[in-house]
Design an enzyme around this catalytic site. Structure first.
Site, mmCIF file in Angstrom:
data_model
loop_
_atom_site.group_PDB
_atom_site.id
_atom_site.type_symbol
_atom_site.label_atom_id
_atom_site.label_comp_id
_atom_site.label_asym_id
_atom_site.label_seq_id
_atom_site.Cartn_x
_atom_site.Cartn_y
_atom_site.Cartn_z
ATOM 1 N N LYS A 133 10.127 5.903 -2.954
ATOM 2 C CA LYS A 133 9.462 5.213 -1.834
ATOM 3 C C LYS A 133 9.770 5.939 -0.518
ATOM 4 O O LYS A 133 10.791 6.646 -0.402
ATOM 5 C CB LYS A 133 9.886 3.748 -1.725
ATOM 6 C CG LYS A 133 11.383 3.488 -1.434
ATOM 7 C CD LYS A 133 11.760 3.523 0.034
ATOM 8 C CE LYS A 133 13.277 3.376 0.225
ATOM 9 N NZ LYS A 133 13.840 3.952 1.418
ATOM 10 N N ASP B 9 16.855 -2.459 -2.359
ATOM 11 C CA ASP B 9 15.517 -1.853 -2.477
ATOM 12 C C ASP B 9 14.891 -2.052 -3.858
ATOM 13 O O ASP B 9 13.722 -1.703 -4.058
ATOM 14 C CB ASP B 9 15.598 -0.338 -2.200
ATOM 15 C CG ASP B 9 15.839 -0.032 -0.723
ATOM 16 O OD1 ASP B 9 15.655 -0.928 0.115
ATOM 17 O OD2 ASP B 9 16.195 1.127 -0.419
#
Ligand code: C5P
Length: 320
Positions: A18, A145
């Site tokens: 990401k 995350d």
């Protein structure tokens, strides 16, 4: 020779990296973590995990990267053991073969996305039938995350990063050049600690103030085109504290900003990787090829990638 087989005893999970399109530190929480307002985006720089069911109850990890621990401190092992613990079945076992492509300590959620792939993959392999939401809830115990990495795409992330609001994302639309100096890694706890030392006095103190900031982030348009138009409101707060301790970040940002067609340049997560956004993947790839020498001279690894609208992808075909 390349053969392929498909059965219920193994599957392959693709785990995307990401980037942070936005990262705002709002304040400190009572659990010691930072209260954040982020926009995260999956990209097609990916690790691959082969999960092969075992007949005993061992969890065995192997990887193609010698820097990675295969023991209990690896998020993959933590994720597998946490899942076993949650479902209360100590008879489950698996061999996991990790193909590591995402750089480590880069701010690209490499470890978190592998943990996400482990949870999604083992849920299927072991026929646990947990819902995505349940996996997200379990995952936040081992990393902020990981919930995002499970369903990925483009999402607003509040709280520690685990409170998710899905956004529209056109797969393969925009292009990205991602760079990282392979000689350095930034520790996420150190990045937040430094930020707190330098900017702690600016932290918001009250939940109502956090909510005002959250609503501001919600009110911004996060479509592909808006990313370019909103350049001035898009920020990564951690960049301010990471830059002085990692000069490679400034170097990366300068090189990316000078690339023709680069529309938005920022650090990702707690760094040191940085990215530039382009109108499309072909342009990003062309610019990358034309500047290979420049990246090499600066000691930077560079990738051209595009945005993905999903997180972990599973398939049960094993090509070898
Ligand atoms: O949750 P994760 O393991 O990714 O966090 C690593 C470290 O980064 C935490 O131990 C904490 O020091 C810092 N952190 C933080 N606030 C967050 C996320 C991470 O302070 N929202």
């Amino acid at each position: 020779m390349v053969t392929s087989q498909a059965n219920e005893d193994f599957l392959v999970a693709k785990a995307h990296a990401k980037i942070n399109l936005h990262l705002e530190v709002l304040g400190l929480r009572s659990d010691g973590f930072h209260e954040l307002a982020m926009v995260m985006q999956s990209v097609n720089l990916s690790d691959q995990l082969k999960l092969i069911k075992r007949t005993d109850n061992n969890i065995i990890l192997k990887s193609n990267n010698k820097e990675i621990s295969n023991g209990d401190d690896n998020l993959i092992i933590k994720a597998a053991k946490l899942l076993i613990n949650k479902v209360g079945n100590t008879q489950l076992g698996v061999d996991i073969e990790l193909e590591k492509n995402i750089p480590i300590g880069a701010g690209l959620a490499g470890g978190s996305t592998d943990a996400a792939a482990t949870l999604v993959g083992l849920n299927k392999l072991w026929k646990l039938n947990l819902k995505t939401e349940e996996l997200e809830n379990i995952s936040e115990e081992i990393g902020s995350d990981i919930p995002f990495c499970i369903s990925g795409g483009r999402q607003i992330c509040f709280g520690r990063g685990e409170v998710l609001e899905k956004l529209e994302c056109n797969e393969f639309n925009l292009g990205i050049i991602l760079v990282k100096d392979p000689s350095i890694q930034v520790s996420t706890p150190v990045a937040y600690k430094k930020y707190k030392e330098q900017y702690g006095h600016t932290y918001l103190q009250h939940e109502e103030d956090f909510e005002i900031k959250r609503n501001l982030v919600r009110s911004i348009k996060w479509s592909d085109q808006s990313l370019f138009e909103n350049r001035k409101v898009i920020q990564n707060d951690l960049q301010k504290s990471v830059c002085p301790m990692a000069p490679e970040v400034d170097k990366s940002l300068k090189i990316l900003s000078g690339l023709p067609g680069a529309r938005l340049v920022s650090m990702s997560g707690s760094g040191p990787s940085c990215f530039a956004l382009f109108e499309n993947y072909d342009l990003a790839n062309k610019v990358l090829k034309e500047h290979v020498q420049e990246f090499e001279n600066a000691g930077l690894s560079a990738w051209a990638c595009s945005m993905m609208s999903n997180g972990v992808q599973l398939r049960n075909e094993f090509t070898y």
